[in-house]
Motif scaffolding. Structure first.
Motif, PDB file in Angstrom:
ATOM      1  N   ALA A  56      -3.316  14.936   0.457  1.00  0.00           N
ATOM      2  CA  ALA A  56      -2.180  15.851   0.522  1.00  0.00           C
ATOM      3  C   ALA A  56      -0.871  15.086   0.443  1.00  0.00           C
ATOM      4  O   ALA A  56       0.044  15.450  -0.300  1.00  0.00           O
ATOM      5  N   HIS A  57      -0.784  13.984   1.198  1.00  0.00           N
ATOM      6  CA  HIS A  57       0.454  13.198   1.179  1.00  0.00           C
ATOM      7  C   HIS A  57       0.685  12.561  -0.187  1.00  0.00           C
ATOM      8  O   HIS A  57       1.788  12.635  -0.734  1.00  0.00           O
ATOM      9  N   LEU A  58      -0.350  11.947  -0.750  1.00  0.00           N
ATOM     10  CA  LEU A  58      -0.196  11.255  -2.033  1.00  0.00           C
ATOM     11  C   LEU A  58       0.081  12.225  -3.171  1.00  0.00           C
ATOM     12  O   LEU A  58       0.794  11.889  -4.116  1.00  0.00           O
ATOM     13  N   LYS A  59      -0.477  13.428  -3.075  1.00  0.00           N
ATOM     14  CA  LYS A  59      -0.195  14.432  -4.095  1.00  0.00           C
ATOM     15  C   LYS A  59       1.273  14.824  -4.057  1.00  0.00           C
ATOM     16  O   LYS A  59       1.930  14.931  -5.097  1.00  0.00           O
ATOM     17  N   ARG A  60       1.796  15.022  -2.852  1.00  0.00           N
ATOM     18  CA  ARG A  60       3.217  15.365  -2.704  1.00  0.00           C
ATOM     19  C   ARG A  60       4.086  14.224  -3.203  1.00  0.00           C
ATOM     20  O   ARG A  60       5.060  14.439  -3.906  1.00  0.00           O
TER      21      ARG A  60
ATOM     22  N   ASP B 161       7.867   1.855   3.558  1.00  0.00           N
ATOM     23  CA  ASP B 161       7.996   3.191   4.122  1.00  0.00           C
ATOM     24  C   ASP B 161       6.738   4.010   3.820  1.00  0.00           C
ATOM     25  O   ASP B 161       6.760   5.231   3.847  1.00  0.00           O
ATOM     26  N   ALA B 162       5.631   3.319   3.530  1.00  0.00           N
ATOM     27  CA  ALA B 162       4.366   4.004   3.262  1.00  0.00           C
ATOM     28  C   ALA B 162       3.967   4.890   4.436  1.00  0.00           C
ATOM     29  O   ALA B 162       4.303   4.603   5.590  1.00  0.00           O
ATOM     30  N   HIS B 163       3.250   5.960   4.136  1.00  0.00           N
ATOM     31  CA  HIS B 163       2.768   6.874   5.167  1.00  0.00           C
ATOM     32  C   HIS B 163       1.801   6.120   6.081  1.00  0.00           C
ATOM     33  O   HIS B 163       0.868   5.465   5.609  1.00  0.00           O
ATOM     34  N   ILE B 164       2.021   6.202   7.391  1.00  0.00           N
ATOM     35  CA  ILE B 164       1.157   5.539   8.369  1.00  0.00           C
ATOM     36  C   ILE B 164       0.478   6.590   9.240  1.00  0.00           C
ATOM     37  O   ILE B 164       1.147   7.385   9.911  1.00  0.00           O
ATOM     38  N   LEU B 165      -0.834   6.582   9.214  1.00  0.00           N
ATOM     39  CA  LEU B 165      -1.637   7.486  10.039  1.00  0.00           C
ATOM     40  C   LEU B 165      -2.341   6.659  11.104  1.00  0.00           C
ATOM     41  O   LEU B 165      -3.091   5.738  10.777  1.00  0.00           O
ATOM     42  N   PHE B 166      -2.091   6.965  12.374  1.00  0.00           N
ATOM     43  CA  PHE B 166      -2.723   6.244  13.462  1.00  0.00           C
ATOM     44  C   PHE B 166      -4.124   6.768  13.734  1.00  0.00           C
ATOM     45  O   PHE B 166      -4.354   7.983  13.733  1.00  0.00           O
ATOM     46  N   LEU B 167      -5.053   5.846  13.980  1.00  0.00           N
ATOM     47  CA  LEU B 167      -6.346   6.184  14.554  1.00  0.00           C
ATOM     48  C   LEU B 167      -6.275   5.802  16.026  1.00  0.00           C
ATOM     49  O   LEU B 167      -5.967   4.646  16.345  1.00  0.00           O
TER      50      LEU B 167
ATOM     51  N   PRO C  85       0.810  -1.222   0.000  1.00  0.00           N
ATOM     52  CA  PRO C  85       0.000   0.000   0.000  1.00  0.00           C
ATOM     53  C   PRO C  85       0.845   1.275   0.000  1.00  0.00           C
ATOM     54  O   PRO C  85       1.988   1.287   0.465  1.00  0.00           O
ATOM     55  N   ASP C  86       0.244   2.343  -0.517  1.00  0.00           N
ATOM     56  CA  ASP C  86       0.887   3.661  -0.522  1.00  0.00           C
ATOM     57  C   ASP C  86       0.564   4.451   0.740  1.00  0.00           C
ATOM     58  O   ASP C  86       1.303   5.372   1.094  1.00  0.00           O
ATOM     59  N   PHE C  87      -0.544   4.089   1.399  1.00  0.00           N
ATOM     60  CA  PHE C  87      -0.986   4.818   2.588  1.00  0.00           C
ATOM     61  C   PHE C  87      -1.701   3.828   3.497  1.00  0.00           C
ATOM     62  O   PHE C  87      -2.518   3.030   3.033  1.00  0.00           O
ATOM     63  N   ILE C  88      -1.391   3.902   4.803  1.00  0.00           N
ATOM     64  CA  ILE C  88      -1.982   2.971   5.765  1.00  0.00           C
ATOM     65  C   ILE C  88      -2.648   3.758   6.885  1.00  0.00           C
ATOM     66  O   ILE C  88      -2.025   4.630   7.496  1.00  0.00           O
ATOM     67  N   VAL C  89      -3.909   3.461   7.126  1.00  0.00           N
ATOM     68  CA  VAL C  89      -4.619   3.998   8.291  1.00  0.00           C
ATOM     69  C   VAL C  89      -4.653   2.876   9.318  1.00  0.00           C
ATOM     70  O   VAL C  89      -5.211   1.800   9.066  1.00  0.00           O
ATOM     71  N   LEU C  90      -4.062   3.102  10.485  1.00  0.00           N
ATOM     72  CA  LEU C  90      -3.810   2.025  11.442  1.00  0.00           C
ATOM     73  C   LEU C  90      -4.403   2.348  12.808  1.00  0.00           C
ATOM     74  O   LEU C  90      -4.013   3.329  13.458  1.00  0.00           O
TER      75      LEU C  90
ATOM     76  N   VAL D 156      25.633   5.409   5.952  1.00  0.00           N
ATOM     77  CA  VAL D 156      24.224   5.644   5.643  1.00  0.00           C
ATOM     78  C   VAL D 156      23.399   5.321   6.884  1.00  0.00           C
ATOM     79  O   VAL D 156      23.481   4.217   7.430  1.00  0.00           O
ATOM     80  N   THR D 157      22.621   6.289   7.337  1.00  0.00           N
ATOM     81  CA  THR D 157      21.864   6.166   8.571  1.00  0.00           C
ATOM     82  C   THR D 157      20.375   6.017   8.259  1.00  0.00           C
ATOM     83  O   THR D 157      19.810   6.869   7.569  1.00  0.00           O
ATOM     84  N   PRO D 158      19.734   4.955   8.755  1.00  0.00           N
ATOM     85  CA  PRO D 158      18.297   4.777   8.511  1.00  0.00           C
ATOM     86  C   PRO D 158      17.503   5.996   8.973  1.00  0.00           C
ATOM     87  O   PRO D 158      17.764   6.552  10.046  1.00  0.00           O
ATOM     88  N   CYS D 159      16.548   6.392   8.148  1.00  0.00           N
ATOM     89  CA  CYS D 159      15.793   7.613   8.429  1.00  0.00           C
ATOM     90  C   CYS D 159      14.372   7.440   7.902  1.00  0.00           C
ATOM     91  O   CYS D 159      14.180   7.311   6.693  1.00  0.00           O
ATOM     92  N   PRO D 160      13.350   7.410   8.767  1.00  0.00           N
ATOM     93  CA  PRO D 160      11.963   7.294   8.293  1.00  0.00           C
ATOM     94  C   PRO D 160      11.626   8.375   7.288  1.00  0.00           C
ATOM     95  O   PRO D 160      12.177   9.486   7.338  1.00  0.00           O
ATOM     96  N   ALA D 161      10.713   8.066   6.383  1.00  0.00           N
ATOM     97  CA  ALA D 161      10.409   8.965   5.268  1.00  0.00           C
ATOM     98  C   ALA D 161      10.056  10.373   5.715  1.00  0.00           C
ATOM     99  O   ALA D 161      10.586  11.359   5.190  1.00  0.00           O
ATOM    100  N   GLN D 162       9.155  10.491   6.701  1.00  0.00           N
ATOM    101  CA  GLN D 162       8.712  11.812   7.096  1.00  0.00           C
ATOM    102  C   GLN D 162       9.832  12.591   7.780  1.00  0.00           C
ATOM    103  O   GLN D 162       9.949  13.807   7.632  1.00  0.00           O
ATOM    104  N   VAL D 163      10.664  11.899   8.529  1.00  0.00           N
ATOM    105  CA  VAL D 163      11.818  12.543   9.167  1.00  0.00           C
ATOM    106  C   VAL D 163      12.786  13.046   8.098  1.00  0.00           C
ATOM    107  O   VAL D 163      13.303  14.163   8.177  1.00  0.00           O
ATOM    108  N   PHE D 164      13.017  12.222   7.075  1.00  0.00           N
ATOM    109  CA  PHE D 164      13.918  12.622   6.002  1.00  0.00           C
ATOM    110  C   PHE D 164      13.370  13.821   5.234  1.00  0.00           C
ATOM    111  O   PHE D 164      14.115  14.748   4.895  1.00  0.00           O
TER     112      PHE D 164
END
Length: 237
Positions: free
Chosen positions: A117-121, A75-81, A49-54, A157-165
């Motif tokens: 917004a995220h998928l457009k970016r 590294d898909a965007h994860i949005l917590f509920l 998936p490109d986006f996960i609602v969790l 090379v240092t691991p870096c989550p997508a949003q942090v990067f």
């Protein structure tokens, strides 16, 4: 948006049905659902998936723990509920690899807006021309390589989550400029609404843990009291 794949993870059928209905109306045609952590992990590996609602509260696995496992595959965007609203719970979500959160009860249109917004970016980034080599930013002990999507610290090379990067890239593109929390939220998360300060603050801390010799006493990514944050090219000695 039609080709984007969305995964909804929640043990409440009513929530899954409501979100899927709203997403279908918004022309999202590839929407998958899971009611347990085990089902979610299987779906992540199968559908990518490109986006996960969790949802945080699942019957077999805590959503925070599940997020850590999901990060092994995507590294898909994860949005917590979450019905949890304490600072500790929210911070835990970000530390485990989440990118955003919405508290229950929620307006499904808000989730859709954040998703779009995220998928457009991401879509704009995917379709862009190759990034020139001048998009490699050097800061003494670390390098931010936009083209390779890498953070290199002391040659490693240092691991870096997508949003942090993405946040670090935005700072690198605006070196020595003071950026407010609101500016950062709009630029990196892609929408104007900011539930509270935690989202930006936690990601700032996660950057500092990677680039600072002493994250508690930052010299690269500094706080400008009352104004925001600034990434400096040459730290004060």
């Amino acid at each position: 948006m039609e080709n984007r794949k969305i995964l909804l993870v929640d043990d409440e059928q009513a929530i899954l049905q409501m979100l899927k209905m709203v997403l279908t109306k918004e022309k999202f045609m590839n929407v998958y659902t899971a009611e347990t952590g085990e089902e979610a992990l299987h779906a992540v590996q199968k559908y990518k998936p490109d986006f996960i609602v969790l949802d945080v509260m699942l019957p077999d696995l805590n959503g925070f723990e599940l997020c850590t496992k999901i990060r092994m595959y995507t590294d898909a965007h994860i949005l917590f509920l979450t019905a949890r609203v304490s600072d500790l719970d929210i911070l835990t979500g970000f530390e485990k690899g989440g990118d955003d959160y919405v508290t229950k009860p929620f307006n499904p249109l808000e989730i859709v807006a954040r998703m779009k917004a995220h998928l457009k970016r991401k879509g704009t980034s995917d379709a862009a021309s190759p990034i020139p080599n001048d998009k490699v930013h050097h800061f003494g002990g670390f390098i931010v390589n936009e083209e390779a999507g890498e953070l290199i610290v002391d040659g490693v090379v240092t691991p870096c989550p997508a949003q942090v990067f993405l946040l670090l890239v935005h700072f690198s593109q605006n070196v020595n400029r003071v950026l407010s929390k609101e500016q950062l939220f709009t630029a990196v998360w892609g929408y104007d609404y900011m539930a509270d300060d935690n989202t930006v603050m936690v990601h700032i801390r996660r950057i500092r843990e990677r680039i600072e010799p002493n994250p508690s006493k930052p010299v690269h990514l500094v706080t400008v009291r009352g104004l925001g944050y600034k990434l400096v090219k040459e730290p004060a000695r």
